[in-house]
Design an enzyme around this catalytic site. Structure first.
Site, PDB file in Angstrom:
ATOM      1  N   GLN A 200     -42.424  -1.413 -48.873  1.00  0.00           N
ATOM      2  CA  GLN A 200     -43.099  -1.907 -47.680  1.00  0.00           C
ATOM      3  C   GLN A 200     -43.728  -3.279 -47.942  1.00  0.00           C
ATOM      4  OE1 GLN A 200     -46.235   0.672 -46.406  1.00  0.00           O
ATOM      5  NE2 GLN A 200     -46.088   0.043 -44.263  1.00  0.00           N
ATOM      6  N   HIS A 204     -42.039  -6.731 -46.115  1.00  0.00           N
ATOM      7  CA  HIS A 204     -42.802  -7.318 -45.012  1.00  0.00           C
ATOM      8  C   HIS A 204     -43.110  -8.793 -45.213  1.00  0.00           C
ATOM      9  CE1 HIS A 204     -42.821  -3.343 -43.506  1.00  0.00           C
ATOM     10  NE2 HIS A 204     -43.724  -3.546 -42.580  1.00  0.00           N
ATOM     11  N   LEU A 382     -32.124  -1.334 -40.671  1.00  0.00           N
ATOM     12  CA  LEU A 382     -31.740  -0.260 -41.596  1.00  0.00           C
ATOM     13  C   LEU A 382     -32.807  -0.032 -42.671  1.00  0.00           C
ATOM     14  CD1 LEU A 382     -30.610  -1.368 -44.561  1.00  0.00           C
ATOM     15  CD2 LEU A 382     -28.626  -1.983 -43.227  1.00  0.00           C
ATOM     16  N   TYR A 383     -33.738  -1.002 -42.808  1.00  0.00           N
ATOM     17  CA  TYR A 383     -34.799  -0.878 -43.824  1.00  0.00           C
ATOM     18  C   TYR A 383     -36.007  -0.097 -43.308  1.00  0.00           C
ATOM     19  CZ  TYR A 383     -35.555  -2.613 -48.607  1.00  0.00           C
ATOM     20  OH  TYR A 383     -35.647  -2.729 -49.970  1.00  0.00           O
ATOM     21  N   HIS A 386     -39.142   5.003 -43.240  1.00  0.00           N
ATOM     22  CA  HIS A 386     -40.387   5.758 -43.076  1.00  0.00           C
ATOM     23  C   HIS A 386     -40.367   7.191 -43.592  1.00  0.00           C
ATOM     24  CE1 HIS A 386     -40.823   2.166 -40.619  1.00  0.00           C
ATOM     25  NE2 HIS A 386     -42.099   2.276 -40.913  1.00  0.00           N
ATOM     26  N   GLY A 524     -26.818  -2.050 -47.060  1.00  0.00           N
ATOM     27  CA  GLY A 524     -28.092  -2.596 -47.518  1.00  0.00           C
ATOM     28  C   GLY A 524     -27.957  -3.481 -48.742  1.00  0.00           C
ATOM     29  N   SER A 528     -29.420  -7.293 -49.452  1.00  0.00           N
ATOM     30  CA  SER A 528     -30.481  -7.335 -50.438  1.00  0.00           C
ATOM     31  C   SER A 528     -30.155  -8.314 -51.571  1.00  0.00           C
ATOM     32  CB  SER A 528     -30.701  -5.918 -50.973  1.00  0.00           C
ATOM     33  OG  SER A 528     -31.509  -5.957 -52.108  1.00  0.00           O
TER      34      SER A 528
HETATM   35  C1  HEM Z   1     -47.802   5.401 -43.353  1.00  0.00           C
HETATM   36  C2  HEM Z   1     -46.998   4.430 -43.593  1.00  0.00           C
HETATM   37  C3  HEM Z   1     -46.395   3.518 -42.558  1.00  0.00           C
HETATM   38  C4  HEM Z   1     -46.797   3.262 -41.278  1.00  0.00           C
HETATM   39  C5  HEM Z   1     -47.982   3.856 -40.528  1.00  0.00           C
HETATM   40  C6  HEM Z   1     -45.858   2.317 -40.719  1.00  0.00           C
HETATM   41  C7  HEM Z   1     -45.911   1.808 -39.444  1.00  0.00           C
HETATM   42  C8  HEM Z   1     -45.078   0.858 -38.938  1.00  0.00           C
HETATM   43  C9  HEM Z   1     -45.173   0.305 -37.625  1.00  0.00           C
HETATM   44  C10 HEM Z   1     -46.183   0.704 -36.563  1.00  0.00           C
HETATM   45  C11 HEM Z   1     -44.196  -0.616 -37.510  1.00  0.00           C
HETATM   46  C12 HEM Z   1     -43.882  -1.486 -36.301  1.00  0.00           C
HETATM   47  C13 HEM Z   1     -42.727  -0.906 -35.573  1.00  0.00           C
HETATM   48  C14 HEM Z   1     -42.252  -1.766 -34.467  1.00  0.00           C
HETATM   49  O1  HEM Z   1     -43.052  -2.406 -33.819  1.00  0.00           O
HETATM   50  O2  HEM Z   1     -41.021  -1.803 -34.268  1.00  0.00           O
HETATM   51  C15 HEM Z   1     -43.472  -0.651 -38.747  1.00  0.00           C
HETATM   52  C16 HEM Z   1     -42.411  -1.476 -39.012  1.00  0.00           C
HETATM   53  C17 HEM Z   1     -41.685  -1.451 -40.181  1.00  0.00           C
HETATM   54  N1  HEM Z   1     -41.874  -0.634 -41.267  1.00  0.00           N
HETATM   55 FE1  HEM Z   1     -43.358   0.699 -41.464  1.00  0.00          FE
HETATM   56  N2  HEM Z   1     -44.914   2.010 -41.673  1.00  0.00           N
HETATM   57  C18 HEM Z   1     -45.203   2.719 -42.798  1.00  0.00           C
HETATM   58  C19 HEM Z   1     -44.504   2.706 -43.981  1.00  0.00           C
HETATM   59  C20 HEM Z   1     -43.357   1.986 -44.222  1.00  0.00           C
HETATM   60  C21 HEM Z   1     -42.610   2.027 -45.447  1.00  0.00           C
HETATM   61  C22 HEM Z   1     -42.945   2.859 -46.684  1.00  0.00           C
HETATM   62  C23 HEM Z   1     -41.562   1.195 -45.307  1.00  0.00           C
HETATM   63  C24 HEM Z   1     -40.545   0.981 -46.390  1.00  0.00           C
HETATM   64  C25 HEM Z   1     -39.578   0.126 -46.389  1.00  0.00           C
HETATM   65  C26 HEM Z   1     -41.657   0.590 -43.975  1.00  0.00           C
HETATM   66  C27 HEM Z   1     -40.777  -0.343 -43.431  1.00  0.00           C
HETATM   67  C28 HEM Z   1     -40.928  -0.928 -42.204  1.00  0.00           C
HETATM   68  C29 HEM Z   1     -40.073  -2.000 -41.721  1.00  0.00           C
HETATM   69  C30 HEM Z   1     -38.911  -2.646 -42.443  1.00  0.00           C
HETATM   70  C31 HEM Z   1     -40.563  -2.337 -40.447  1.00  0.00           C
HETATM   71  C32 HEM Z   1     -40.065  -3.460 -39.534  1.00  0.00           C
HETATM   72  C33 HEM Z   1     -40.997  -4.631 -39.666  1.00  0.00           C
HETATM   73  C34 HEM Z   1     -40.736  -5.687 -38.654  1.00  0.00           C
HETATM   74  O3  HEM Z   1     -39.686  -5.668 -38.026  1.00  0.00           O
HETATM   75  O4  HEM Z   1     -41.607  -6.545 -38.497  1.00  0.00           O
HETATM   76  N3  HEM Z   1     -42.758   1.113 -43.357  1.00  0.00           N
HETATM   77  N4  HEM Z   1     -44.022   0.267 -39.602  1.00  0.00           N
END
Ligand code: HEM
Ligand SMILES: *[C@@H]1O[C@H](CO)[C@@H](O)[C@H](O)[C@H]1NC(C)=O
Ligand SMILES: *[C@@H]1O[C@H](CO)[C@@H](O)[C@H](O)[C@H]1NC(C)=O
Ligand SMILES: *[C@@H]1O[C@H](CO)[C@@H](O)[C@H](O)[C@H]1NC(C)=O
Ligand SMILES: *[C@@H]1O[C@H](CO)[C@@H](O)[C@H](O)[C@H]1NC(C)=O
Length: 596
Positions: A200, A204, A382-383, A386, A524, A528
């Site tokens: 994460q 990001h 694809l990344y 969650h 992926g 990557s």
């Molecule tokens: C409790 C842990 C986590 C929470 C609460 C969380 C929450 C979120 C939320 C709310 C979004 C925005 C979704 C949207 O607006 O489309 C997001 C995007 C994303 N998350 Fe998580 N996430 C968590 C853990 C993770 C983990 C472990 C990964 C591992 C790769 C991850 C990868 C991503 C990716 C790649 C995006 C897209 C970001 C972007 O397009 O800007 N997340 N996540």
């Protein structure tokens, strides 16, 4: 009779809709590119109203649909092993890899892995969410994510082209039926939370979708790769505020004798926190979202300490350098450390390969490889891993629920970096593939990515399978390898060729004892590795000691490990790995006296 009246209302409705949506073109003629006729990466171009041509240039194929292999293509196809055979070899035969590992073959095979993978990524980039054809704006405007495949044409008769149902399945239904966790399923490869938060934290920096303009595929991360903007901020103003302006360092605060990120009380930059969250608890980090999870603030703290530690080392060797040169050079060293750790430990863990991964940019110096990168929308989708997230967090003998974990910035200082690293390294992460493994807290995110991909008109999963040289699935059963989800998907989508990309990479049958299925790896890995090795520091121009302030800095980059990253910046050395403990020795509790 009732059916009839419903039918006639429906027909009437559709007629009205058709009338209002048909522009100049004759709406009875289907855009032939909606059939995705061009195979083997041929490019579909529409001529007139009902004609198309496939441009098969340099695909190695010819014919109307680029389906006839040329002679050398035929030979290549005959000799080329399938992805599953290659994967099997790379994950078996320990004795063989022990030999490879310590010989020149390691370099040869690593070079092959890098070139074969990154050759699948077009460079320079091609389409974006607005443009399904090559053009200057699409190349030049880096506010867009690029796209590997053009969007589904706007004028297709069905949402996914010409196959499937007229309306895609309800998103909430998909989340409930296929994603909601029943019982926590740990990743069989032994991946832990230290890995999950690295995933994460790392991604990001280049996945920062701009949600102000939904469905347009814009990103706020203009570095399009490993630029460490998650540490330094994604614009100069933010970086200016985060910097100490002395000895190249970043601002910090000291709590209980240890270095932590400062708070908004001292550093006025925007951070996302819940309303009413006290300013003295709002930690300030390069990435504005990272206050949300202690796993992210922990990594932010580690990188902050590492940056300032490297500054001291550079300053000692270069007493004449000003703040700016110390900062800029340290940033390049940090980027190098990130890429090294990601390739040699993170990708190593994820792949399960017995080939020992090697970060060595010189491997590519005699190949043709473009040192540039553009982040793709498909890669971002694809990344969304969650399912990695557990049911709760086990730290220092306590079980902490999400309610006390999310936006709890005092938790980091309460336990300290050592205990958090130790805890996250011991706790298993969830298996990403196979479905039914997303905790309640992140279920909404799966909905968001599907909604986003529809707005962006992402092509069907099977079209991406073909783009990555994989055979398209012919049935839902073949795809899931079981009957229950296959039936439900069939009912909702109607046709395997209409299955959406995100559903495809997450619900595909997982490989034996693996974190996910074939498609996630085959799609992926190219994105990557291209992103990691396409970094300017990996180019022949940059990859030399002077870029990193001399041999000392160059060595820091070349010998970086996760363990050093943590333990050179903490008082004692916890258990630190991307894998849960493998044996009794590793499982032993660590005490504050443990040295590196
Ligand atoms: C409790 C842990 C986590 C929470 C609460 C969380 C929450 C979120 C939320 C709310 C979004 C925005 C979704 C949207 O607006 O489309 C997001 C995007 C994303 N998350 Fe998580 N996430 C968590 C853990 C993770 C983990 C472990 C990964 C591992 C790769 C991850 C990868 C991503 C990716 C790649 C995006 C897209 C970001 C972007 O397009 O800007 N997340 N996540
Ligand atoms: C090319 O593809 C189209 C649409 O899928 C199909 O109708 C046509 O028969 C194909 N042509 C050839 C020569 O295979
Ligand atoms: C990129 O495209 C968007 C939308 O057309 C536009 O608002 C923006 O100014 C463009 N950016 C650049 C750098 O041209
Ligand atoms: C590769 O070789 C190294 C020693 O050079 C060894 O530590 C490692 O276990 C080997 N990797 C595999 C997967 O066998
Ligand atoms: C934050 O974490 C600490 C340490 O686990 C705990 O004592 C505290 O109650 C948590 N705060 C909130 C608001 O949940």
């Amino acid at each position: 009779m009732k059916e009839f009246s419903i039918l006639s209302i429906w027909v009437f409705f559709n007629l009205v809709l058709l009338q209002s949506s048909s522009c100049a073109a004759d709406s009875s003629v289907v855009n032939p590119c909606c059939y995705y006729p061009c195979q083997n990466s041929g490019v579909c171009v529409r001529f007139g109203t009902d004609r198309y041509e496939c441009d098969c240039t340099r695909t190695g194929f010819s014919g109307d649909n680029c389906t006839a292999p040329e002679f050398w293509t035929r030979v290549r196809l005959l000799l080329k092993p399938s992805p599953s055979v290659v994967h099997f070899i790379l994950t078996h035969f320990q004795w063989f890899w022990d030999l490879v590992n310590n010989s020149f073959l390691r370099d040869t095979i690593m070079r092959l892995v890098l070139t074969v993978r990154s050759d699948l990524i077009p460079s320079p980039p091609t389409y974006n969410t607005k443009y399904g054809y090559l053009n200057w704006e699409s190349f030049y405007n880096i506010s867009y994510y690029t796209r590997l495949l053009p969007p589904v044409p706007e004028d297709c008769p069905l949402p996914m082209g010409t196959k499937g149902k007229p309306v895609l399945p309800d998103i909430k239904v998909l989340a409930e039926k296929f994603f909601r966790r029943k019982k926590f399923r740990p990743d069989p490869q032994g991946t832990n939370l230290m890995f999950a938060f690295m995933a994460q934290h790392f991604t990001h920096q280049f996945f920062k979708t701009n949600h102000e303009v939904p469905g347009l595929g814009f990103t706020k991360a203009l570095g399009h790769g490993v630029d460490a903007s998650n540490i330094y901020g994604d614009d100069l103003m933010r970086q200016f505020h985060l910097r100490l302006h002395k000895d190249g360092k970043l601002k910090y605060q000291i709590v209980k004798g240890e270095m932590y990120p400062p708070t908004v009380s001292e550093v006025p930059v925007h951070m996302v926190y819940p309303e009413g969250f006290p300013p003295e608890q709002r930690l300030v980090i390069g990435q504005e979202l990272f206050g949300i999870l202690p796993g992210l603030t922990m990594y932010a703290t580690i990188w902050l300490r590492e940056h300032n530690r490297v500054c001291d080392i550079l300053k000692a060797e270069h007493p004449t350098w000003d703040d700016e040169q110390l900062f800029q050079t340290t940033r390049l060293i940090i980027i190098g450390e990130i890429i090294n750790i990601i390739i040699e430990e993170y990708v190593q863990q994820l792949s399960g390969y017995m080939l020992s991964m090697k970060f060595d940019p010189t491997l590519l110096f005699n190949t043709r490889f473009q040192y540039s990168n553009r982040i793709a929308l498909e890669f971002c989708h694809l990344y969304h891993w969650h399912p990695l997230m557990p049911d709760s967090f086990l730290i220092d003998g306590e079980e902490i629920p999400y309610s006390q974990f999310i936006y709890n910035t005092s938790l980091l200082m309460h336990y300290g970096v050592e205990k958090l690293v130790d805890a996250f390294s011991r706790q298993p992460a969830g298996q990403i593939g196979g479905g039914h493994n997303s905790h309640e807290v992140v279920l909404k995110v799966a909905e968001m990515v599907i909604r986003e991909s529809r707005a962006a008109r992402v092509q069907p999963f099977n079209e991406y399978r073909k783009k990555f040289n994989l055979k398209p699935y012919t049935s839902f059963y073949e795809f899931t390898g079981e009957i229950e989800m296959a039936r439900a998907l069939e009912e909702l989508y109607g046709d395997i060729d209409a299955l959406e990309l995100y559903m495809g990479v997450l619900l595909e049958k997982t490989r034996p004892s693996s974190i996910f299925g074939e498609s996630m790896v085959e799609m992926g890995a190219p994105f990557s590795l291209k992103g990691l090795m396409g970094n300017p520091i990996c180019s022949p121009v940059y990859w030399k000691p002077s870029t990193f302030g001399g041999e000392t800095g160059f060595d820091i980059v070349k010998t970086a490990t996760l363990k050093k990253l943590v333990c050179l910046n903490t008082k004692w050395c916890p258990y630190v790995d991307f894998h849960v403990p493998r044996n009794e020795e590793e499982a032993k509790p660590r005490k504050p006296s443990t040295e590196l």
